[in-house]
Write an enzyme that holds these catalytic residues in place. Structure first.
Site, PDB file in Angstrom:
ATOM      1  CG  MET A  32     -12.619  18.186  35.216  1.00  0.00           C
ATOM      2  SD  MET A  32     -11.824  19.442  36.215  1.00  0.00           S
ATOM      3  CE  MET A  32     -12.773  19.275  37.713  1.00  0.00           C
ATOM      4  CB  SER A  46     -14.591  25.125  43.459  1.00  0.00           C
ATOM      5  OG  SER A  46     -13.701  24.040  43.305  1.00  0.00           O
ATOM      6  CG  ASP A  93     -15.289  25.585  37.197  1.00  0.00           C
ATOM      7  OD1 ASP A  93     -14.618  26.225  38.026  1.00  0.00           O
ATOM      8  OD2 ASP A  93     -15.331  24.332  37.154  1.00  0.00           O
ATOM      9  CG  ASP A 128     -13.700  21.160  40.682  1.00  0.00           C
ATOM     10  OD1 ASP A 128     -14.372  21.198  39.636  1.00  0.00           O
ATOM     11  OD2 ASP A 128     -13.449  22.162  41.375  1.00  0.00           O
ATOM     12  CG  MET A 157     -13.948  23.832  32.194  1.00  0.00           C
ATOM     13  SD  MET A 157     -13.942  24.054  33.986  1.00  0.00           S
ATOM     14  CE  MET A 157     -12.305  24.755  34.264  1.00  0.00           C
ATOM     15  CG  MET A 190      -9.650  17.069  38.831  1.00  0.00           C
ATOM     16  SD  MET A 190      -8.321  18.252  39.084  1.00  0.00           S
ATOM     17  CE  MET A 190      -9.290  19.730  39.367  1.00  0.00           C
ATOM     18  CG  HIS A 211     -17.946  23.363  41.327  1.00  0.00           C
ATOM     19  ND1 HIS A 211     -18.792  23.123  40.258  1.00  0.00           N
ATOM     20  CD2 HIS A 211     -16.687  23.173  40.857  1.00  0.00           C
ATOM     21  CE1 HIS A 211     -18.064  22.803  39.196  1.00  0.00           C
ATOM     22  NE2 HIS A 211     -16.786  22.819  39.534  1.00  0.00           N
ATOM     23  CG  HIS A 233     -16.450  20.061  36.858  1.00  0.00           C
ATOM     24  ND1 HIS A 233     -15.610  21.160  36.845  1.00  0.00           N
ATOM     25  CD2 HIS A 233     -16.388  19.536  35.606  1.00  0.00           C
ATOM     26  CE1 HIS A 233     -15.059  21.278  35.647  1.00  0.00           C
ATOM     27  NE2 HIS A 233     -15.509  20.304  34.875  1.00  0.00           N
TER      28      HIS A 233
HETATM   29  C1  DX5 Z   1     -10.659  23.548  37.665  1.00  0.00           C
HETATM   30  C2  DX5 Z   1     -11.933  23.337  38.444  1.00  0.00           C
HETATM   31  C3  DX5 Z   1     -12.462  24.550  39.105  1.00  0.00           C
HETATM   32  C4  DX5 Z   1     -11.544  25.203  40.120  1.00  0.00           C
HETATM   33  C5  DX5 Z   1     -11.812  26.685  40.094  1.00  0.00           C
HETATM   34  O1  DX5 Z   1     -10.521  22.585  36.674  1.00  0.00           O
HETATM   35  O2  DX5 Z   1     -12.952  22.863  37.595  1.00  0.00           O
HETATM   36  O3  DX5 Z   1     -13.740  24.305  39.667  1.00  0.00           O
HETATM   37  O4  DX5 Z   1     -11.759  24.720  41.427  1.00  0.00           O
HETATM   38  O5  DX5 Z   1     -10.907  27.324  40.904  1.00  0.00           O
HETATM   39  P1  DX5 Z   1     -10.663  28.894  40.857  1.00  0.00           P
HETATM   40  O6  DX5 Z   1     -11.954  29.563  41.220  1.00  0.00           O
HETATM   41  O7  DX5 Z   1      -9.589  29.102  41.871  1.00  0.00           O
HETATM   42  O8  DX5 Z   1     -10.242  29.245  39.464  1.00  0.00           O
HETATM   43 ZN    ZN Z   2     -14.996  22.690  38.399  1.00  0.00          ZN
END
Ligand code: DX5
Ligand code: ZN
Length: 221
Positions: free
Chosen positions: A67, A7, A174, A34, A136, A36, A32, A65
């Site tokens: 969010m 990620s 994740d 993310d 998650m 947001m 990956h 992903h």
């Molecule tokens: C959090 C993200 C994850 C995050 C995971 O909402 O969806 O993908 O980057 O990070 P780690 O592996 O540090 O928990």
């Molecule tokens: Zn994620």
């Protein structure tokens, strides 16, 4: 198929291109990403310009992903920016089936995700519409948190349901995935591991090799 999806939320954004190349040359084939919006989750990460920039540098599968609230608003833009897979949250979207179908019609692989607090059965109505379910295992929206132990049984329940219905759906986990808990998560039924901090902290290439080597035995089994 087993895969590791580092990620980039945990990347050093001043050296993002370089780190993406390091992941690919260490044998990574999935990234990956993310996104947001500060509404669906408290934090804001990044959006289209970042994805477009790294798309030029990488052939890896871009596992995006979302969010964000009402993700149906941006499906075309993510396709155009270079997403290969687009995962939306069951809590974020009022028109799941239409949006998942739209994602597929634009040539991307649809995925559905759920918060740790959401019962796993919430994604069952969409299992025949998706390529993967993203479970998650930390509070959605931040990297670097600890894996929530109670989520392991959701992984098992989901894998059992997918097997029972004989569907070709990946189970992606994740949040808080690390060297110590990866086996437990894979044994529970995951086949894709997302990892931010455990891949980017320290020696990136060495971390990649540790995870990829550790996953080999599952691929061969
Ligand atoms: C959090 C993200 C994850 C995050 C995971 O909402 O969806 O993908 O980057 O990070 P780690 O592996 O540090 O928990
Ligand atoms: Zn994620």
């Amino acid at each position: 198929m087993y895969a590791l999806a580092p990620s980039i939320l945990a990347a050093d954004f001043a050296r993002l291109g370089e780190q993406v190349e390091q992941i690919e040359s260490a044998g990574g084939n999935m990234l990956h990403i993310d996104v947001m919006d500060g509404v669906f989750v408290p934090s804001i990460s990044f959006g289209f310009p970042i994805i477009r920039s790294i798309r030029k540098k990488s052939k890896m599968f871009f596992d995006v992903h979302l969010m964000i609230t009402a993700p149906e608003r941006y499906v075309e833009e993510f396709a155009e920016a270079g997403a290969d897979g687009l995962t939306i949250h069951v809590e974020a979207c009022q028109c799941m089936v239409d949006t998942l179908e739209k994602i597929r019609s634009l040539g991307m692989q649809p995925g559905v995700s759920l918060h740790p607090q959401t019962p796993v059965s919430a994604v069952y109505p969409y299992l025949d519409k998706v390529d993967r379910v993203l479970v998650m295992t930390v509070n959605t929206g931040f990297g670097g948190q600890q894996y929530i132990e109670g989520c392991t049984k959701k992984i098992t329940m989901l894998r059992d349901e997918i097997k029972r219905r004989n569907l070709p759906v990946d189970v992606e986990v994740d949040g808080g995935v690390n060297r110590d808990n990866m086996d437990k998560i894979l044994e529970a039924g995951a086949n894709i591991l997302v990892s931010g901090s455990s891949v980017f902290k320290g020696d990136l290439a060495a971390n990649m090799h540790y995870f990829l080597d550790g996953m080999k035995k599952y691929e061969e089994a």
